[in-house]
Write an enzyme that holds these catalytic residues in place. Structure first.
Site, mmCIF file in Angstrom:
data_model
loop_
_atom_site.group_PDB
_atom_site.id
_atom_site.type_symbol
_atom_site.label_atom_id
_atom_site.label_comp_id
_atom_site.label_asym_id
_atom_site.label_seq_id
_atom_site.Cartn_x
_atom_site.Cartn_y
_atom_site.Cartn_z
ATOM 1 N N ASN A 122 0.837 -1.213 0.000
ATOM 2 C CA ASN A 122 0.000 0.000 0.000
ATOM 3 C C ASN A 122 0.862 1.249 0.000
ATOM 4 O O ASN A 122 2.016 1.217 0.423
ATOM 5 C CB ASN A 122 -0.859 0.077 1.280
ATOM 6 C CG ASN A 122 -1.912 -1.006 1.358
ATOM 7 O OD1 ASN A 122 -2.366 -1.517 0.337
ATOM 8 N ND2 ASN A 122 -2.301 -1.364 2.559
ATOM 9 N N ASP A 156 0.754 4.541 2.040
ATOM 10 C CA ASP A 156 0.109 5.061 3.250
ATOM 11 C C ASP A 156 0.033 6.581 3.199
ATOM 12 O O ASP A 156 1.048 7.261 3.038
ATOM 13 C CB ASP A 156 0.910 4.655 4.500
ATOM 14 C CG ASP A 156 0.813 3.167 4.800
ATOM 15 O OD1 ASP A 156 0.047 2.461 4.116
ATOM 16 O OD2 ASP A 156 1.499 2.715 5.739
ATOM 17 N N LYS A 206 0.569 -4.396 4.846
ATOM 18 C CA LYS A 206 1.076 -5.368 5.814
ATOM 19 C C LYS A 206 2.073 -6.346 5.174
ATOM 20 O O LYS A 206 3.065 -6.716 5.788
ATOM 21 C CB LYS A 206 -0.080 -6.107 6.471
ATOM 22 C CG LYS A 206 -0.937 -5.155 7.308
ATOM 23 C CD LYS A 206 -2.069 -5.858 8.004
ATOM 24 C CE LYS A 206 -3.097 -4.858 8.532
ATOM 25 N NZ LYS A 206 -2.575 -3.890 9.483
ATOM 26 N N GLY A 207 1.814 -6.752 3.945
ATOM 27 C CA GLY A 207 2.728 -7.681 3.270
ATOM 28 C C GLY A 207 4.075 -7.026 3.034
ATOM 29 O O GLY A 207 5.134 -7.577 3.386
ATOM 30 N N ASN A 225 5.362 -4.371 4.425
ATOM 31 C CA ASN A 225 6.051 -4.047 5.677
ATOM 32 C C ASN A 225 6.783 -5.284 6.221
ATOM 33 O O ASN A 225 7.914 -5.211 6.679
ATOM 34 C CB ASN A 225 5.054 -3.563 6.743
ATOM 35 C CG ASN A 225 4.344 -2.278 6.351
ATOM 36 O OD1 ASN A 225 4.767 -1.587 5.423
ATOM 37 N ND2 ASN A 225 3.260 -1.951 7.043
ATOM 38 N N GLY A 230 1.549 -5.540 22.507
ATOM 39 C CA GLY A 230 1.982 -4.143 22.473
ATOM 40 C C GLY A 230 3.042 -3.872 23.524
ATOM 41 O O GLY A 230 4.042 -4.603 23.624
ATOM 42 N N ASP A 261 4.770 6.411 17.002
ATOM 43 C CA ASP A 261 3.861 5.912 15.965
ATOM 44 C C ASP A 261 3.925 4.384 15.965
ATOM 45 O O ASP A 261 4.983 3.811 15.696
ATOM 46 C CB ASP A 261 4.305 6.483 14.603
ATOM 47 C CG ASP A 261 3.387 6.070 13.456
ATOM 48 O OD1 ASP A 261 2.419 5.328 13.702
ATOM 49 O OD2 ASP A 261 3.647 6.492 12.313
ATOM 50 N N ASP A 316 3.795 -5.612 12.063
ATOM 51 C CA ASP A 316 4.426 -6.144 10.838
ATOM 52 C C ASP A 316 5.930 -6.337 11.049
ATOM 53 O O ASP A 316 6.503 -7.338 10.606
ATOM 54 C CB ASP A 316 4.190 -5.193 9.663
ATOM 55 C CG ASP A 316 2.707 -5.016 9.373
ATOM 56 O OD1 ASP A 316 1.950 -5.984 9.592
ATOM 57 O OD2 ASP A 316 2.310 -3.919 8.943
HETATM 58 O O1 RIB Z 1 0.014 -2.703 9.595
HETATM 59 C C1 RIB Z 1 0.172 -1.402 9.136
HETATM 60 C C2 RIB Z 1 -0.286 -1.296 7.724
HETATM 61 O O2 RIB Z 1 -1.666 -1.516 7.667
HETATM 62 C C3 RIB Z 1 -0.067 0.059 7.087
HETATM 63 O O3 RIB Z 1 1.187 0.196 6.498
HETATM 64 C C4 RIB Z 1 -1.225 0.154 6.108
HETATM 65 O O4 RIB Z 1 -0.837 0.125 4.773
HETATM 66 C C5 RIB Z 1 -2.157 -0.997 6.456
HETATM 67 O O5 RIB Z 1 -2.061 -2.005 5.542
#
Ligand code: RIB
Length: 307
Positions: free
Chosen positions: A13, A15, A42-43, A45, A223, A247, A253
């Site tokens: 993605n 972001d 997520k992939g 990352n 967490g 953040d 991920d």
């Molecule tokens: O886990 C974080 C991710 O979730 C972000 O990078 C966003 O793209 C969503 O997929």
């Protein structure tokens, strides 16, 4: 460290992030936001995390019919990721995530899958070869569920371990549970996939319930409290490293990518969770999903200085 091949099959993605004082409530407009754009999904990352943390990574993903396809492919290559099995959509844009991050580091995310939705089961025919010398395949739930099932079945058949992170939370069929080697869930995902309430049953019973479904190892990420491991031989909590979070986007991920690298040549243990906790802790000290993923040396130095 022996370098074993890690295959990540998942989303990419772009972001679009608004840093806000507090997360907007329904109907509320929050002004004075600071905007930033970063690579996410997520992939992607998890693939970047696994590569930066020392893995030999092949990434299977679907990119859009836009300028991001080229930019992302270059970015993956620069991170040492093999991009031989990336597909390009003719019809859809690259996936996009709209993210709010508050001053207290909380976030909320809406994802438009775009090209990620085109990573359908039939595409497996194009990348079966990638499993020939792989040790683990890593998946999340931002691609079609049928693809996850098909890939897990094929990997299992080939003796490649399956690490599944059902994020965003999704239903898991009984048959899929039985071929998952490592299930990584946060508390919300654990509740969703088990149908149990975490407050009611507690972490050990939750993890045992998931083991009873046929999963070989369960990791519950907690967490700022760390992560809990449960297998038939070992269970217990690994404490988190204390950091000041700016953040948390992509922390889960980073954890998954790190875990895949750490256990790629060995049976999963608490030491591997410790490495993953350290990588995730460092990631929350910086902004953005992929910009915040640390390098292996940083993680090792951080562990050395904080034990
Ligand atoms: O886990 C974080 C991710 O979730 C972000 O990078 C966003 O793209 C969503 O997929």
């Amino acid at each position: 460290m022996e370098r074993k091949k890690i295959v990540v099959v998942g989303s990419s993605n772009i972001d679009m992030v608004a840093r806000v004082h507090h997360l907007p409530k329904p109907g509320e407009t929050v002004g004075n936001a600071r905007f930033l754009q970063a690579f996410g999904g997520k992939g992607a990352n998890q693939a970047v995390a696994a590569a930066r943390l020392g893995g030999a990574v092949d990434f299977v993903t679907s990119l859009g019919n836009d300028m991001f396809a080229e930019v992302l492919t270059e970015h993956f290559k620069k991170n040492g990721i093999s991009t031989d099995y990336i597909r390009l959509s003719v019809e859809n844009p690259t996936g996009t995530a709209l993210i709010y991050v508050s001053d207290s580091a909380e976030n909320c995310i809406a994802v438009s899958p775009g090209a990620n939705a085109e990573l359908t089961p039939d595409y497996l025919e194009n990348f079966k070869k990638v499993f020939d010398n792989a040790s683990v395949v890593v998946m999340q739930a931002e691609i079609p569920y049928e693809t996850i099932v098909r890939v897990a079945e094929y990997a299992h058949q080939k003796g490649v371990r399956v690490l599944f992170n059902p994020a965003p939370a999704c239903h898991i069929d009984d048959a899929l549970f039985k071929i998952i080697d490592i299930l990584v869930v946060n508390e919300t995902e654990a509740e969703f996939v088990s149908g149990l309430n975490m407050t009611g049953c507690g972490i050990p019973l939750m993890a045992q319930t998931l083991l009873d479904k046929g999963v070989k190892a369960v990791v519950v990420t907690l967490g700022g409290r760390g992560a809990y491991l449960a297998t038939s031989e070992d269970s217990g909590l690994v404490a988190a490293y204390e950091v000041s979070a700016v953040d948390t986007t992509g922390a889960g991920d980073t954890f998954c990518g790190a875990l895949a690298v750490a256990c790629s040549a060995e049976k999963l243990s608490k030491d591997h969770l410790e490495f993953a906790c350290a990588a995730a802790a460092l990631s929350v000290t910086k902004e953005g999903a992929q910009p915040s993923i640390p390098m292996r040396d940083e993680v090792l130095a951080f562990m050395e200085n904080n034990h």
